[in-house]
Design an enzyme around this catalytic site. Structure first.
Site, PDB file in Angstrom:
ATOM      1  N   ASN A 169     -13.419  -3.394   1.503  1.00 38.02           N
ATOM      2  CA  ASN A 169     -14.457  -2.379   1.650  1.00 38.02           C
ATOM      3  C   ASN A 169     -15.400  -2.473   0.458  1.00 38.02           C
ATOM      4  OD1 ASN A 169     -13.168  -1.299   3.985  1.00 38.02           O
ATOM      5  ND2 ASN A 169     -11.735  -0.226   2.658  1.00 38.02           N
ATOM      6  N   HIS A 219     -10.522  -5.497  -3.922  1.00 39.41           N
ATOM      7  CA  HIS A 219      -9.173  -5.596  -3.359  1.00 39.41           C
ATOM      8  C   HIS A 219      -9.270  -5.901  -1.877  1.00 39.41           C
ATOM      9  CE1 HIS A 219     -10.286  -1.327  -2.947  1.00 39.41           C
ATOM     10  NE2 HIS A 219      -9.438  -1.244  -1.937  1.00 39.41           N
ATOM     11  N   HIS A 272      -7.182  -5.528   1.689  1.00 37.95           N
ATOM     12  CA  HIS A 272      -6.098  -4.950   2.477  1.00 37.95           C
ATOM     13  C   HIS A 272      -5.654  -5.996   3.479  1.00 37.95           C
ATOM     14  CE1 HIS A 272      -6.629  -0.617   1.466  1.00 37.95           C
ATOM     15  NE2 HIS A 272      -7.865  -1.011   1.193  1.00 37.95           N
ATOM     16  N   ASP A 332       0.844  -1.191   0.000  1.00 39.09           N
ATOM     17  CA  ASP A 332       0.000   0.000   0.000  1.00 39.09           C
ATOM     18  C   ASP A 332       0.882   1.246   0.000  1.00 39.09           C
ATOM     19  OD1 ASP A 332      -1.779   2.205   1.195  1.00 39.09           O
ATOM     20  OD2 ASP A 332      -3.199   0.561   0.963  1.00 39.09           O
ATOM     21  N   ILE A 333       0.490   2.265  -0.768  1.00 39.74           N
ATOM     22  CA  ILE A 333       1.295   3.491  -0.829  1.00 39.74           C
ATOM     23  C   ILE A 333       1.103   4.379   0.400  1.00 39.74           C
ATOM     24  CG2 ILE A 333       1.422   3.516  -3.348  1.00 39.74           C
ATOM     25  CD1 ILE A 333      -0.702   5.782  -3.268  1.00 39.74           C
ATOM     26  N   GLY A 342     -16.368   2.575   2.660  1.00 39.67           N
ATOM     27  CA  GLY A 342     -15.011   3.100   2.560  1.00 39.67           C
ATOM     28  C   GLY A 342     -14.254   2.688   1.313  1.00 39.67           C
ATOM     29  N   GLN A 343     -14.952   2.129   0.326  1.00 41.05           N
ATOM     30  CA  GLN A 343     -14.273   1.716  -0.907  1.00 41.05           C
ATOM     31  C   GLN A 343     -13.948   2.929  -1.752  1.00 41.05           C
ATOM     32  OE1 GLN A 343     -16.492  -1.001  -3.406  1.00 41.05           O
ATOM     33  NE2 GLN A 343     -14.711  -1.473  -4.668  1.00 41.05           N
ATOM     34  N   SER A 344     -12.660   3.171  -1.995  1.00 36.90           N
ATOM     35  CA  SER A 344     -12.251   4.335  -2.786  1.00 36.90           C
ATOM     36  C   SER A 344     -11.852   3.962  -4.210  1.00 36.90           C
ATOM     37  CB  SER A 344     -11.099   5.078  -2.100  1.00 36.90           C
ATOM     38  OG  SER A 344      -9.998   4.218  -1.920  1.00 36.90           O
TER      39      SER A 344
END
Length: 113
Positions: free
Chosen positions: A86, A99, A101, A30-31, A92-94
């Site tokens: 999410n 995917h 986490h 994750d960035i 909270g899915q952006s």
């Protein structure tokens, strides 16, 4: 999907710090990590979210969780880890691409914020 961030990462059009890759999945760090170990696992095929999954996706999901277990063992996440997906804006899915986490190597409170 041409405009999907994760599809472009999976296709190699956008660089990522890869942790694992095979024909169906990509795992990358994750960035904006929220734990000492924080990586994402994505299917290379575009699926909007967990809400779009069907029974036919069972083999894919089994593979996702087997890869997560393998990577966490390799990374020494002996104290445990959390896997989160999410769904939708309120969840909270952006990025509208399924995917997972994976967070580890710190205490993770419950309930999450």
């Amino acid at each position: 999907m041409a405009d999907c961030l994760f599809c472009n990462i999976a296709a190699g059009k956008i660089p990522s710090n890869k942790l694992y890759e095979d024909d169906t999945l990509l795992a990358f760090y994750d960035i904006d990590p929220q734990a000492p170990v924080h990586f994402l696992v994505i299917p290379k095929t575009h699926i909007d979210s967990a809400a779009a999954l069907t029974e036919a996706d069972a083999p894919l999901l089994g593979h996702v969780f087997a890869v997560i277990a393998k990577l966490c063992a390799e990374l020494g996440c002996d104290g445990g880890y959390r896997v989160v997906t999410n769904v939708g804006e309120d969840g909270g899915q952006s990025v509208k691409h399924l995917h997972f986490h994976v967070l580890a190597k710190r205490s993770l409170a419950w309930p999450p914020g």
